[in-house]
Design a protein around this motif. Sequence first.
Motif, PDB file in Angstrom:
ATOM      1  N   SER A   1     -13.071  -5.869  -4.517  1.00 24.02           N
ATOM      2  CA  SER A   1     -12.064  -4.705  -4.691  1.00 24.02           C
ATOM      3  C   SER A   1     -11.186  -5.074  -3.440  1.00 24.02           C
ATOM      4  O   SER A   1      -9.905  -4.979  -3.428  1.00 24.02           O
ATOM      5  CB  SER A   1     -12.670  -3.633  -4.841  1.00 24.02           C
ATOM      6  N   VAL A   2     -11.636  -4.866  -2.197  1.00 30.18           N
ATOM      7  CA  VAL A   2     -10.729  -4.829  -0.910  1.00 30.18           C
ATOM      8  C   VAL A   2      -9.923  -6.238  -0.862  1.00 30.18           C
ATOM      9  O   VAL A   2      -8.702  -5.942  -0.543  1.00 30.18           O
ATOM     10  CB  VAL A   2     -11.486  -4.613   0.069  1.00 30.18           C
ATOM     11  N   THR A   3     -10.249  -7.345  -1.125  1.00 30.83           N
ATOM     12  CA  THR A   3      -9.560  -8.329  -1.024  1.00 30.83           C
ATOM     13  C   THR A   3      -8.619  -8.314  -2.090  1.00 30.83           C
ATOM     14  O   THR A   3      -7.526  -8.557  -1.804  1.00 30.83           O
ATOM     15  CB  THR A   3     -10.479  -9.722  -1.167  1.00 30.83           C
ATOM     16  N   ARG A   4      -8.959  -7.973  -3.333  1.00 34.49           N
ATOM     17  CA  ARG A   4      -7.868  -7.976  -4.392  1.00 34.49           C
ATOM     18  C   ARG A   4      -6.765  -6.971  -4.093  1.00 34.49           C
ATOM     19  O   ARG A   4      -5.583  -7.213  -4.163  1.00 34.49           O
ATOM     20  CB  ARG A   4      -8.679  -7.564  -5.844  1.00 34.49           C
ATOM     21  N   ALA A   5      -7.114  -5.920  -3.622  1.00 38.61           N
ATOM     22  CA  ALA A   5      -6.098  -4.883  -3.456  1.00 38.61           C
ATOM     23  C   ALA A   5      -5.101  -5.055  -2.188  1.00 38.61           C
ATOM     24  O   ALA A   5      -3.847  -5.169  -2.359  1.00 38.61           O
ATOM     25  CB  ALA A   5      -6.810  -3.523  -3.036  1.00 38.61           C
ATOM     26  N   TYR A   6      -5.682  -5.839  -1.166  1.00 40.06           N
ATOM     27  CA  TYR A   6      -4.856  -6.157  -0.083  1.00 40.06           C
ATOM     28  C   TYR A   6      -3.965  -7.264  -0.216  1.00 40.06           C
ATOM     29  O   TYR A   6      -2.900  -7.361  -0.032  1.00 40.06           O
ATOM     30  CB  TYR A   6      -5.843  -6.356   1.357  1.00 40.06           C
ATOM     31  N   THR A   7      -4.466  -8.465  -0.827  1.00 39.85           N
ATOM     32  CA  THR A   7      -3.794  -9.590  -1.134  1.00 39.85           C
ATOM     33  C   THR A   7      -2.678  -9.164  -2.200  1.00 39.85           C
ATOM     34  O   THR A   7      -1.582  -9.647  -2.100  1.00 39.85           O
ATOM     35  CB  THR A   7      -4.727 -10.676  -1.751  1.00 39.85           C
ATOM     36  N   THR A   8      -3.066  -8.381  -3.338  1.00 40.63           N
ATOM     37  CA  THR A   8      -2.004  -7.911  -4.314  1.00 40.63           C
ATOM     38  C   THR A   8      -0.969  -7.054  -3.630  1.00 40.63           C
ATOM     39  O   THR A   8       0.219  -7.369  -3.667  1.00 40.63           O
ATOM     40  CB  THR A   8      -2.767  -7.099  -5.405  1.00 40.63           C
ATOM     41  N   ALA A   9      -1.127  -6.091  -2.866  1.00 38.38           N
ATOM     42  CA  ALA A   9      -0.340  -5.480  -1.994  1.00 38.38           C
ATOM     43  C   ALA A   9       0.782  -6.316  -1.133  1.00 38.38           C
ATOM     44  O   ALA A   9       1.876  -6.222  -1.198  1.00 38.38           O
ATOM     45  CB  ALA A   9      -0.920  -4.648  -0.914  1.00 38.38           C
ATOM     46  N   CYS A  10       0.297  -7.425  -0.631  1.00 38.69           N
ATOM     47  CA  CYS A  10       0.908  -8.360   0.179  1.00 38.69           C
ATOM     48  C   CYS A  10       2.010  -9.192  -0.695  1.00 38.69           C
ATOM     49  O   CYS A  10       3.059  -9.265  -0.413  1.00 38.69           O
ATOM     50  CB  CYS A  10       0.154  -9.173   1.108  1.00 38.69           C
ATOM     51  N   VAL A  11       1.344  -9.662  -1.748  1.00 41.68           N
ATOM     52  CA  VAL A  11       2.060 -10.431  -2.698  1.00 41.68           C
ATOM     53  C   VAL A  11       3.351  -9.425  -3.349  1.00 41.68           C
ATOM     54  O   VAL A  11       4.565  -9.920  -3.315  1.00 41.68           O
ATOM     55  CB  VAL A  11       1.376 -11.144  -3.869  1.00 41.68           C
ATOM     56  N   LEU A  12       2.897  -8.312  -3.694  1.00 39.21           N
ATOM     57  CA  LEU A  12       3.956  -7.612  -4.434  1.00 39.21           C
ATOM     58  C   LEU A  12       5.324  -6.991  -3.374  1.00 39.21           C
ATOM     59  O   LEU A  12       6.377  -6.958  -3.633  1.00 39.21           O
ATOM     60  CB  LEU A  12       3.340  -6.294  -4.835  1.00 39.21           C
ATOM     61  N   THR A  13       4.674  -6.623  -1.998  1.00 35.36           N
ATOM     62  CA  THR A  13       5.704  -6.447  -0.904  1.00 35.36           C
ATOM     63  C   THR A  13       6.665  -7.627  -0.609  1.00 35.36           C
ATOM     64  O   THR A  13       7.953  -7.514  -0.730  1.00 35.36           O
ATOM     65  CB  THR A  13       4.840  -6.005   0.161  1.00 35.36           C
ATOM     66  N   THR A  14       5.926  -8.769  -0.717  1.00 32.58           N
ATOM     67  CA  THR A  14       7.018  -9.793  -0.580  1.00 32.58           C
ATOM     68  C   THR A  14       7.805 -10.269  -1.696  1.00 32.58           C
ATOM     69  O   THR A  14       9.293 -10.410  -1.515  1.00 32.58           O
ATOM     70  CB  THR A  14       6.060 -11.306  -0.343  1.00 32.58           C
ATOM     71  N   ALA A  15       7.484  -9.996  -3.063  1.00 35.83           N
ATOM     72  CA  ALA A  15       7.907 -10.159  -4.005  1.00 35.83           C
ATOM     73  C   ALA A  15       9.222  -9.096  -4.177  1.00 35.83           C
ATOM     74  O   ALA A  15      10.503  -9.507  -4.501  1.00 35.83           O
ATOM     75  CB  ALA A  15       7.290  -9.922  -5.235  1.00 35.83           C
ATOM     76  N   ALA A  16       8.843  -7.946  -3.615  1.00 37.81           N
ATOM     77  CA  ALA A  16       9.803  -6.812  -3.741  1.00 37.81           C
ATOM     78  C   ALA A  16      11.134  -7.154  -2.804  1.00 37.81           C
ATOM     79  O   ALA A  16      12.170  -6.843  -2.999  1.00 37.81           O
ATOM     80  CB  ALA A  16       9.364  -5.555  -3.508  1.00 37.81           C
ATOM     81  N   VAL A  17      10.787  -7.707  -1.791  1.00 38.25           N
ATOM     82  CA  VAL A  17      11.747  -8.116  -0.605  1.00 38.25           C
ATOM     83  C   VAL A  17      12.693  -9.238  -1.177  1.00 38.25           C
ATOM     84  O   VAL A  17      13.827  -9.291  -1.028  1.00 38.25           O
ATOM     85  CB  VAL A  17      11.213  -8.439   0.590  1.00 38.25           C
TER      86      VAL A  17
END
Length: 244
Positions: free
Chosen positions: A14-30
Motif C-alpha cells: 500500500s505505501v509503495t503503491r500510494a507514493y509511486t502513483t502520486a509521483c507518476v500522476l504529479t509528473t503527468a499533470a505537469v
Amino acid sequence: MAHSFTQEYFQIPSVTRAYTTACVLTTAAVQLEVITPFQLYFNPDLIIRKYQIWRLITNFLFFGSLGFSFLFNIIFLYRYCRMLEEGSFRGRTADFVYMFLFGGVLMTLFGLFANLFFLGQAFTIMLVYVWSRRNPYIRMNFFGLLNFQAPFLPWVLMGFSLLLGNSIVVDLLGIGVGHIYYFLEDVFPNQPGGRKLLMTPELLRTMFDTQEEDPSYFPLPEEQAGEFWQDQGGDGGEPNDQGQ
C-alpha cells in the motif's frame, strides 16, 4: 490484459503503491500542463505567508519532466520502497509510514538551509540507503562494469550523479537522513546503554496495522535490486547492527 494489470497493481504494497502513483500522476499533470512546477516546489515563504501547505508534500512528488532522469528515479523509488515494505517492514506498515514522516520532516528542515526546491530524489536515496544497510551481504553490479556490496550503492549513485554533472547536495542529504534513521533505529538501541528512540505513535498503528494480510499477496523477491542492478550470489543478509 487490463484485469491482469489491475491485479498486479493492487498486489503492490500500500505505501509503495500510494507514493509511486502520486509521483507518476504529479509528473503527468505537469507534462499535460494541468499544473506547473512553480506550484509544487518547496518555498518556506509561500508556505508560511500564503498558507500553501501543500508544498510540504508536493516537493517530494516531482522528479522533473519525462525523460531518463525521471525513469531512473521512479524505478529506484519503486524497487527499493517496495523491497523495504516487503522486507524489514513487512507487517509493520505504521513503522514504515513513520519512517516516511521522520525522513520527510528532517529533509524539510535541512532544505530550509540548503536552498533545495524538490526533495523527491533525496527521499529515494534515503530509502536506498536504509535498504542497503539492512542487506549488507548482497552483491550488486553497475551496468556490468562495477561489482560492489549493497552498502556502497548510495555512494555509487552519488558518483553517477556527479558524472552526469548534477549537484550531489541532494544525494548527500538523502544519505545523511538515511544514516540518521538507520543509526537511531538499528544501531543505537543495540549498543550498551542504548535504547529505542523512534517510537511509532499509536495513532499510526491504529490507522495502518489493523488489516490482515491478503493470502493472495505475492511479494517482490528481495534479491531483485532494480532494473539496472543484479545480485551476485548474496544471501540477503541481516540488518547490520554494529556499524554506522
